[in-house]
Design an enzyme around this catalytic site. Structure first.
Site, PDB file in Angstrom:
ATOM      1  N   ARG A  69       0.495  -1.107  -0.101  1.00 17.99           N
ATOM      2  CA  ARG A  69      -0.422   0.066   0.445  1.00 17.99           C
ATOM      3  C   ARG A  69       1.173   1.466  -0.260  1.00 17.99           C
ATOM      4  O   ARG A  69       2.118   0.955   0.805  1.00 17.99           O
ATOM      5  CB  ARG A  69      -0.632  -0.237   1.192  1.00 17.99           C
ATOM      6  CG  ARG A  69      -1.949  -1.255   1.835  1.00 17.99           C
ATOM      7  CD  ARG A  69      -3.019  -0.801   2.457  1.00 17.99           C
ATOM      8  NE  ARG A  69      -2.224  -1.198   3.724  1.00 17.99           N
ATOM      9  CZ  ARG A  69      -1.876   0.235   4.732  1.00 17.99           C
ATOM     10  NH1 ARG A  69      -1.600   1.941   4.190  1.00 17.99           N
ATOM     11  NH2 ARG A  69      -1.255   0.114   5.623  1.00 17.99           N
ATOM     12  N   TYR A 209      -1.128  -4.025  -6.599  1.00 16.42           N
ATOM     13  CA  TYR A 209      -1.252  -4.638  -5.185  1.00 16.42           C
ATOM     14  C   TYR A 209      -2.457  -4.882  -4.117  1.00 16.42           C
ATOM     15  O   TYR A 209      -2.728  -3.022  -3.525  1.00 16.42           O
ATOM     16  CB  TYR A 209       0.088  -4.003  -4.637  1.00 16.42           C
ATOM     17  CG  TYR A 209       1.026  -5.578  -3.866  1.00 16.42           C
ATOM     18  CD1 TYR A 209       1.206  -6.644  -4.503  1.00 16.42           C
ATOM     19  CD2 TYR A 209       0.340  -5.559  -3.065  1.00 16.42           C
ATOM     20  CE1 TYR A 209       1.725  -7.331  -3.573  1.00 16.42           C
ATOM     21  CE2 TYR A 209       0.973  -6.415  -2.138  1.00 16.42           C
ATOM     22  CZ  TYR A 209       1.756  -7.251  -2.166  1.00 16.42           C
ATOM     23  OH  TYR A 209       2.177  -8.052  -1.357  1.00 16.42           O
ATOM     24  N   LYS A 218      -9.422  -1.957   2.011  1.00 24.93           N
ATOM     25  CA  LYS A 218      -9.070  -1.259   2.815  1.00 24.93           C
ATOM     26  C   LYS A 218      -9.602   0.589   2.332  1.00 24.93           C
ATOM     27  O   LYS A 218     -10.341   1.658   2.843  1.00 24.93           O
ATOM     28  CB  LYS A 218      -7.293  -0.473   2.920  1.00 24.93           C
ATOM     29  CG  LYS A 218      -6.948  -1.990   4.047  1.00 24.93           C
ATOM     30  CD  LYS A 218      -6.704  -2.213   4.839  1.00 24.93           C
ATOM     31  CE  LYS A 218      -5.616  -2.868   5.477  1.00 24.93           C
ATOM     32  NZ  LYS A 218      -5.968  -3.590   6.805  1.00 24.93           N
ATOM     33  N   HIS A 238     -10.696  -0.610  12.115  1.00 25.27           N
ATOM     34  CA  HIS A 238      -9.595  -2.194  11.751  1.00 25.27           C
ATOM     35  C   HIS A 238      -9.588  -2.960  13.255  1.00 25.27           C
ATOM     36  O   HIS A 238      -8.452  -3.278  13.769  1.00 25.27           O
ATOM     37  CB  HIS A 238      -8.976  -1.031  12.021  1.00 25.27           C
ATOM     38  CG  HIS A 238      -7.295  -1.666  11.148  1.00 25.27           C
ATOM     39  ND1 HIS A 238      -6.363  -1.455  11.273  1.00 25.27           N
ATOM     40  CD2 HIS A 238      -7.788  -2.353   9.766  1.00 25.27           C
ATOM     41  CE1 HIS A 238      -5.263  -1.869  10.213  1.00 25.27           C
ATOM     42  NE2 HIS A 238      -5.603  -2.766   9.597  1.00 25.27           N
ATOM     43  N   SER A 260      -0.705  -2.448  12.178  1.00 22.93           N
ATOM     44  CA  SER A 260      -0.061  -2.634  11.403  1.00 22.93           C
ATOM     45  C   SER A 260       1.212  -4.321  12.612  1.00 22.93           C
ATOM     46  O   SER A 260       1.260  -3.164  12.903  1.00 22.93           O
ATOM     47  CB  SER A 260       0.361  -2.589  10.162  1.00 22.93           C
ATOM     48  OG  SER A 260      -0.911  -2.287  10.009  1.00 22.93           O
ATOM     49  N   CYS A 262       1.299  -5.742  15.183  1.00 23.05           N
ATOM     50  CA  CYS A 262       1.176  -5.919  16.243  1.00 23.05           C
ATOM     51  C   CYS A 262       0.832  -7.445  17.041  1.00 23.05           C
ATOM     52  O   CYS A 262      -0.316  -7.585  17.852  1.00 23.05           O
ATOM     53  CB  CYS A 262       0.090  -4.543  16.877  1.00 23.05           C
ATOM     54  SG  CYS A 262       0.979  -3.215  17.246  1.00 23.05           S
ATOM     55  N   ASP A 285      -9.166  -8.821  10.291  1.00 20.42           N
ATOM     56  CA  ASP A 285      -9.198  -7.663  10.128  1.00 20.42           C
ATOM     57  C   ASP A 285      -9.497  -6.301  10.015  1.00 20.42           C
ATOM     58  O   ASP A 285      -9.219  -5.002  10.464  1.00 20.42           O
ATOM     59  CB  ASP A 285      -8.210  -7.321   8.777  1.00 20.42           C
ATOM     60  CG  ASP A 285      -7.309  -6.653   8.308  1.00 20.42           C
ATOM     61  OD1 ASP A 285      -6.739  -5.888   8.996  1.00 20.42           O
ATOM     62  OD2 ASP A 285      -7.715  -5.705   7.387  1.00 20.42           O
ATOM     63  N   ARG A 377       2.380 -11.830   0.397  1.00 21.93           N
ATOM     64  CA  ARG A 377       0.717 -12.400   1.492  1.00 21.93           C
ATOM     65  C   ARG A 377       0.710 -13.708   0.231  1.00 21.93           C
ATOM     66  O   ARG A 377       0.799 -13.974   0.157  1.00 21.93           O
ATOM     67  CB  ARG A 377      -0.059 -11.121   0.568  1.00 21.93           C
ATOM     68  CG  ARG A 377       0.736  -9.422   1.151  1.00 21.93           C
ATOM     69  CD  ARG A 377       0.130  -9.756   2.594  1.00 21.93           C
ATOM     70  NE  ARG A 377       0.452  -8.159   3.019  1.00 21.93           N
ATOM     71  CZ  ARG A 377       0.034  -7.730   3.503  1.00 21.93           C
ATOM     72  NH1 ARG A 377      -1.946  -7.566   4.273  1.00 21.93           N
ATOM     73  NH2 ARG A 377      -0.228  -6.089   4.578  1.00 21.93           N
TER      74      ARG A 377
HETATM   75  C1  OXD Z   1      -2.892  -3.446   7.620  1.00 20.04           C
HETATM   76  C2  OXD Z   1      -2.845  -4.596   6.420  1.00 20.04           C
HETATM   77  O1  OXD Z   1      -1.893  -2.814   7.160  1.00 20.04           O
HETATM   78  O2  OXD Z   1      -3.968  -5.204   6.571  1.00 20.04           O
HETATM   79  O3  OXD Z   1      -3.138  -3.168   8.235  1.00 20.04           O
HETATM   80  O4  OXD Z   1      -2.246  -4.910   4.889  1.00 20.04           O
HETATM   81 MN    MN Z   2      -4.881  -4.504   8.810  1.00 16.41          MN
END
Ligand code: OXD
Ligand code: MN
Length: 600
Positions: A69, A209, A218, A238, A260, A262, A285, A377
């Site tokens: 991202r 991507y 997102k 989130h 992210s 964690c 997520d 991923r």
């Molecule tokens: C993030 C993801 O960055 O889920 O939160 O990819």
């Molecule tokens: Mn996320």
């Protein structure tokens, strides 16, 4: 045949603009999915993995310039700049529309335009919403098959006059500019991931991507949905959603927001270390929550799949994620083994002797480079997770008892802290932070704030979003979940983690569960309600009294040094910061000052 009038008109408009060679409305069938892989394999971007090892699974290598991202190229185009807030990049909507018109004009020459009707959430759920993504990327079509519910059922649900969020995506590389197509077309020098919260539209150009291109995730489920939720009185967050069952069979559902890196995916599918407790996953997520007639807050996972970070995932760190990946997966930018399977850092303790790395080059442990990209991923249906909860697709959703906010803090923040009420909980959410630098003992490292873990995902001014959280508590006849601030990442003076984390986090979940049931004790402290020594189940854990005391300590001085940092952080949002949160901050300061011993 498209029956929905708005959709039919819009499709003609976009066809006219993008001028694709071909046009396909996706039906969501297995045939269609397999056709995408035929195309992707033929183009040289994908390989099928060894069928005996990992049936029906594919490895894709993106362009090395298109691997994540891109927040610096993500825009919120509200009419008024102040409505986007300091948390977002803003471009005036008229200017952005002009730019996009120029970029999208003829951008699908030589390509096929795919139309993906998709539902975020189980089709027909009152909490779900529909989107339609237009894309020229077969990789996006295949990924959307896994990550959302798509196709005919969604078009049926949309009917003649149903509402949908229009999402336009192009890799931004018309074929007539090239002699021959490239395996992973993209246009990283002209990247725009643009959101129009007022008209609820998404336009994304130049990347193929993840979150830049799978626009349901997102872009829609967080940025646009957060703006919808603000206007309509619900929450688009989130957050993971987990189901926690105690040995007697009682159940509570818990949502949790973590920035992210964690361990959010790990927590969503955690294997408890405490006997006879069970954690099951509803979502890993994103969480959409709406109040029902009876006042309870019900949640759905708007996604159908998991788009997880591969490196660091192994049987030791997240067995349930590994066990989800036995078949029907897409792997992007991981390494390939000599026997046609996949590998990434952290999958096994010892790396294989030889691999093909994420760039397609030979790799050995001596190479001195990463075999998989750090943001490599896996994409897999959530249904394949061995601990997926039976009710994860219930149309009504699941009732949320508690919400967790967590950051990565080496200092000050205790293992778990219960908010006295929703407003204090919203305050906790607004101050979530992670230490960027290792803190010297007794000092706080440089903090990166990520309020409610929404910093890159809130589609409007963060302070207005906090106000929305405050306003939720003023709604009539609602039963608000309890809110907790958790921190698995406290370090001792030698810089070692004190809390073992992973499955042991179930001990904290158990305390939260029992607080919801009214059966666990807490002490009121200046910073919130902390577990009493006896109420947190630490049986069989290898921690000394000192360590436990440190995990549950109220560091008056540490918190007092946080106050000006929070104030400074709020300042950038000016007058829009809710009064209620400023009051929380003031009361916290007062309680801390009153707690300083008279001779101290
Ligand atoms: C993030 C993801 O960055 O889920 O939160 O990819
Ligand atoms: Mn996320």
């Amino acid at each position: 045949m498209v029956k929905n009038t708005k959709l039919a008109v819009w499709l003609e408009e976009i066809k006219e603009l993008c001028q694709p060679d071909d046009f396909i409305i996706c039906d969501g069938s297995d045939d269609e999915y397999n056709r995408m892989w035929d195309i992707l394999i033929k183009s040289g971007v994908a390989r099928q993995l060894d069928h005996d090892k990992r049936p029906n699974s594919y490895l894709v290598r993106s362009d090395p310039k298109d691997v994540a991202r891109v927040e610096s190229r993500t825009f919120i185009c509200s009419e008024d700049e102040a409505d986007a807030g300091p948390n977002n990049n803003w471009i005036p909507p008229d200017e952005m529309r002009k730019t996009l018109k120029g970029l999208f004009k003829g951008c699908m020459h030589g390509r096929t335009m795919y139309v993906i009707p998709f539902s975020m959430g189980p089709v027909g759920s009152p909490i779900a919403h529909i989107g339609v993504e237009i894309t020229d990327s077969p990789y996006v079509v295949a990924s959307m098959h896994v990550m959302t519910r798509i196709g005919k059922a969604v078009l049926e649900e949309l009917g003649r006059d149903g509402e949908f969020v229009p999402c336009v995506h192009s890799v931004g590389l018309p074929l007539d500019d090239l002699d021959k197509d490239v395996p992973w077309p993209c246009n990283p020098d002209n990247l725009y991931i643009s959101h129009f919260p007022d008209s609820r539209e998404i336009w994304s150009f130049g990347s193929g991507y993840g979150g830049n291109a799978l626009l349901g995730k997102k872009c829609f489920a967080l940025r646009i949905a957060s703006a919808m939720a603000h206007d309509e009185g619900w929450l688009a967050e989130h957050m993971l959603i987990l189901k926690l069952t105690n040995p007697e069979g009682a159940v509570h559902y818990i949502a949790g927001a973590f920035p992210s890196a964690c361990g959010k995916t790990n927590l969503a599918m955690l294997i408890p270390t405490i006997p006879d407790w069970k954690v099951e996953m509803v979502g890993d997520d994103i969480c959409w929550m709406k109040f029902q007639q009876d006042g309870r807050l019900f949640a759905i996972n708007p996604e159908a799949g998991i788009f997880g970070v591969a490196p660091g995932t192994g049987m030791a760190s997240n067995a349930n994620a590994m066990l989800s990946l036995h078949r029907d997966c897409i792997f992007t930018n991981v390494a390939e083994t000599d026997d046609g399977d996949i590998w990434w850092e952290g999958m096994t303790e010892e790396p294989p002797d030889h691999l093909i790395d994420w760039n397609g080059n030979d790799w050995t442990p001596e190479s001195g480079t990463l075999a998989a990209h750090p943001n490599a991923r896996f994409t897999v249906s959530a249904a394949q997770c061995p601990v997926i909860a039976d009710e994860w697709e219930d149309l009504a959703g699941v009732p949320i008892s508690a919400i967790l906010f967590g950051g990565r803090r080496a200092t000050v923040v205790p293992l778990v802290n219960e908010a006295a009420n929703w407003i204090q909980g919203a305050f906790f959410g607004s101050i979530i932070s992670s230490e960027k630098t290792a803190a010297a003992s007794g000092t706080i490292g440089e903090l990166r704030r990520d309020p409610m873990a929404m910093l890159p995902f809130c589609g409007y001014n963060m302070a207005d979003y906090w106000q929305h959280w405050v306003d939720i508590s003023k709604m009539q006849h609602v039963q608000l979940p309890r809110i907790y601030y958790v921190n698995w990442f406290r370090k001792d003076a030698d810089g070692k983690y004190i809390w073992p984390g992973f499955g042991e986090n179930s001990r904290v979940l158990k305390w939260i569960f029992e607080r919801c049931e009214g059966s666990a004790d807490a002490v009121e402290t200046p910073i919130g309600n902390l577990p009493t020594m006896d109420s947190l189940d630490l049986s069989g854990i290898n921690l000394g009294q000192d360590e436990i005391a440190q995990l549950l300590s109220v560091e008056i001085d540490g918190w007092l040094s946080e106050i000006p940092l929070i104030e400074a952080y709020y300042t950038q949002y000016g007058d829009r910061v809710p009064q209620a949160l400023r009051q929380e901050l003031n009361s916290l300061r007062e309680r801390l000052e009153n707690a300083i011993p008279a001779d101290g």
